[in-house]
Motif scaffolding. Sequence first.
Motif, PDB file in Angstrom:
ATOM      1  N   LEU A 195      -3.217  16.390   2.703  1.00  0.00           N
ATOM      2  CA  LEU A 195      -3.082  15.195   3.537  1.00  0.00           C
ATOM      3  C   LEU A 195      -2.587  14.005   2.719  1.00  0.00           C
ATOM      4  O   LEU A 195      -1.718  13.243   3.165  1.00  0.00           O
ATOM      5  N   LEU A 196      -3.143  13.846   1.520  1.00  0.00           N
ATOM      6  CA  LEU A 196      -2.730  12.729   0.668  1.00  0.00           C
ATOM      7  C   LEU A 196      -1.251  12.826   0.302  1.00  0.00           C
ATOM      8  O   LEU A 196      -0.543  11.814   0.256  1.00  0.00           O
ATOM      9  N   ARG A 197      -0.776  14.042   0.041  1.00  0.00           N
ATOM     10  CA  ARG A 197       0.651  14.205  -0.276  1.00  0.00           C
ATOM     11  C   ARG A 197       1.514  13.990   0.963  1.00  0.00           C
ATOM     12  O   ARG A 197       2.537  13.298   0.900  1.00  0.00           O
ATOM     13  N   ARG A 198       1.084  14.557   2.094  1.00  0.00           N
ATOM     14  CA  ARG A 198       1.897  14.516   3.310  1.00  0.00           C
ATOM     15  C   ARG A 198       2.032  13.100   3.855  1.00  0.00           C
ATOM     16  O   ARG A 198       3.071  12.726   4.401  1.00  0.00           O
ATOM     17  N   TYR A 199       0.964  12.316   3.698  1.00  0.00           N
ATOM     18  CA  TYR A 199       0.961  10.976   4.286  1.00  0.00           C
ATOM     19  C   TYR A 199       1.066   9.874   3.235  1.00  0.00           C
ATOM     20  O   TYR A 199       0.746   8.712   3.517  1.00  0.00           O
ATOM     21  N   GLY A 200       1.551  10.203   2.064  1.00  0.00           N
ATOM     22  CA  GLY A 200       1.721   9.193   1.029  1.00  0.00           C
ATOM     23  C   GLY A 200       2.640   8.062   1.436  1.00  0.00           C
ATOM     24  O   GLY A 200       2.509   6.938   0.927  1.00  0.00           O
ATOM     25  N   PHE A 201       3.549   8.332   2.395  1.00  0.00           N
ATOM     26  CA  PHE A 201       4.453   7.269   2.841  1.00  0.00           C
ATOM     27  C   PHE A 201       3.703   6.129   3.518  1.00  0.00           C
ATOM     28  O   PHE A 201       4.230   5.012   3.639  1.00  0.00           O
ATOM     29  N   LEU A 202       2.469   6.382   3.956  1.00  0.00           N
ATOM     30  CA  LEU A 202       1.687   5.305   4.583  1.00  0.00           C
ATOM     31  C   LEU A 202       1.309   4.230   3.576  1.00  0.00           C
ATOM     32  O   LEU A 202       0.959   3.110   3.966  1.00  0.00           O
ATOM     33  N   ASP A 203       1.370   4.544   2.286  1.00  0.00           N
ATOM     34  CA  ASP A 203       1.100   3.526   1.270  1.00  0.00           C
ATOM     35  C   ASP A 203       2.060   2.345   1.400  1.00  0.00           C
ATOM     36  O   ASP A 203       1.719   1.216   1.040  1.00  0.00           O
ATOM     37  N   ASP A 204       3.269   2.619   1.880  1.00  0.00           N
ATOM     38  CA  ASP A 204       4.259   1.557   2.047  1.00  0.00           C
ATOM     39  C   ASP A 204       4.067   0.782   3.346  1.00  0.00           C
ATOM     40  O   ASP A 204       4.616  -0.305   3.511  1.00  0.00           O
ATOM     41  N   LEU A 205       3.288   1.344   4.266  1.00  0.00           N
ATOM     42  CA  LEU A 205       3.108   0.712   5.576  1.00  0.00           C
ATOM     43  C   LEU A 205       1.773  -0.001   5.703  1.00  0.00           C
ATOM     44  O   LEU A 205       1.702  -1.134   6.184  1.00  0.00           O
ATOM     45  N   VAL A 206       0.708   0.652   5.282  1.00  0.00           N
ATOM     46  CA  VAL A 206      -0.641   0.114   5.498  1.00  0.00           C
ATOM     47  C   VAL A 206      -0.857  -1.261   4.867  1.00  0.00           C
ATOM     48  O   VAL A 206      -1.462  -2.140   5.498  1.00  0.00           O
ATOM     49  N   PRO A 207      -0.380  -1.541   3.643  1.00  0.00           N
ATOM     50  CA  PRO A 207      -0.609  -2.885   3.094  1.00  0.00           C
ATOM     51  C   PRO A 207       0.006  -4.002   3.920  1.00  0.00           C
ATOM     52  O   PRO A 207      -0.444  -5.147   3.854  1.00  0.00           O
ATOM     53  N   ALA A 208       1.038  -3.672   4.707  1.00  0.00           N
ATOM     54  CA  ALA A 208       1.694  -4.698   5.516  1.00  0.00           C
ATOM     55  C   ALA A 208       1.019  -4.902   6.864  1.00  0.00           C
ATOM     56  O   ALA A 208       1.352  -5.832   7.601  1.00  0.00           O
ATOM     57  N   ILE A 209       0.068  -4.040   7.206  1.00  0.00           N
ATOM     58  CA  ILE A 209      -0.605  -4.136   8.502  1.00  0.00           C
ATOM     59  C   ILE A 209      -1.676  -5.213   8.435  1.00  0.00           C
ATOM     60  O   ILE A 209      -2.557  -5.166   7.575  1.00  0.00           O
ATOM     61  N   PRO A 210      -1.640  -6.215   9.327  1.00  0.00           N
ATOM     62  CA  PRO A 210      -2.663  -7.266   9.298  1.00  0.00           C
ATOM     63  C   PRO A 210      -4.063  -6.695   9.470  1.00  0.00           C
ATOM     64  O   PRO A 210      -4.248  -5.675  10.142  1.00  0.00           O
TER      65      PRO A 210
END
Length: 384
Positions: A348-363
Amino acid sequence: MPDALPTPAGSPEEQVYDPLAALRTPGTPELDVLIWGTVFLDIIFTGLDALPEDGQEVWADGMGSCPGGIANLAVAARRLGLRTSLAAAFGDDAYGDFCWETLADNEHVDLSRSQRFEGWHSPVTVSMAVNRDRGMVSHGHAPPLGPSELIGTPPPTRAVMVELSEQRPLLGESEPTWVQQAQAAGSLVFADVGWDPSGRWSREVLDQLAVCHGFLPNAGEAMAYTRTSTPHEALYALADHVPLAVVTNGESGALAIDSATGEEAVVPALRVPAMDPTGAGDVFGASIVLGTLAGWPLQQRLAFAALCSSLSVQQFGGSLAAPGWGDIADWWTQRRASSDASSYHQSLLRRYGFLDDLVPAIPLGAGRRATATIARHVDVEGYP
């Protein structure tokens, strides 16, 4: 309106996250998605041991109510940050009041192309959840106006989401349909298809894909329409008709081909306790549309859609269960913080690593699932 509903966008309690903000430049459409269909009032009973037999009365442990039908798709798209316009007929009864106010005021779906009709009562569905399955009873009448009358000339929009149908084809014989007009003006058309109770599975239905960019059937539908015996064979057959072909395969995940980018992808389903599948397909479709408009790689689009639909099936109700960006951020933050060393968790951590670029920008106060209910306080296990 219920005091448990989400607060208006932009308030201190809820901040809007716009995943397409970088694309909003002068001259581009302000609207992201245009949808037409029928809105139902959904009344959901949960915690039933079995469906009632003849003459039997059974009691449910929980109950909720929310706009359903095409509203499932509209809410799913809007909660993911897509500026969504819905064209639909609404009754002038209390059910119509509730659905209109919930969609317009609380979910912030644009209803400027919808209308209220005097004397036309709102369609209603009663859904009864038993274990991991459900039974439904619905009642309604055809809306007074069709999509062409409600929409007129389609507004500029990045995408249109439709359903293939023999009864209401996307291709006009004498003049272009509203879908063809939107596609000619630059909109990407995404379609799904419903189950064919006649069992004919007419291949002529697939002719409508000529106007579509994406097609997202489930495996059973895809194999039936293409006369194939496996989901992969069906996917390849559909990819000959449409640039983006996606086949969902339940607990086996999903597979897709994007001939526009030359990508092919397969993702497994997430391991989750599925409570109610209502609206999961709509959440999956809205997620694919978002990822496509945002220009994400196909593997990320498919994984993101699998995640969002898995979040939705863990709650009861269609539009009620559609996740917002706050739910997605919560899920990823919990995965990242977990000490689980299992192979599945590491995958899961490998598959969804792209969320690292999205989650910090989420208020921090980004939208989460709502608890809309006519009963003012939802009475379904798992909701506050």
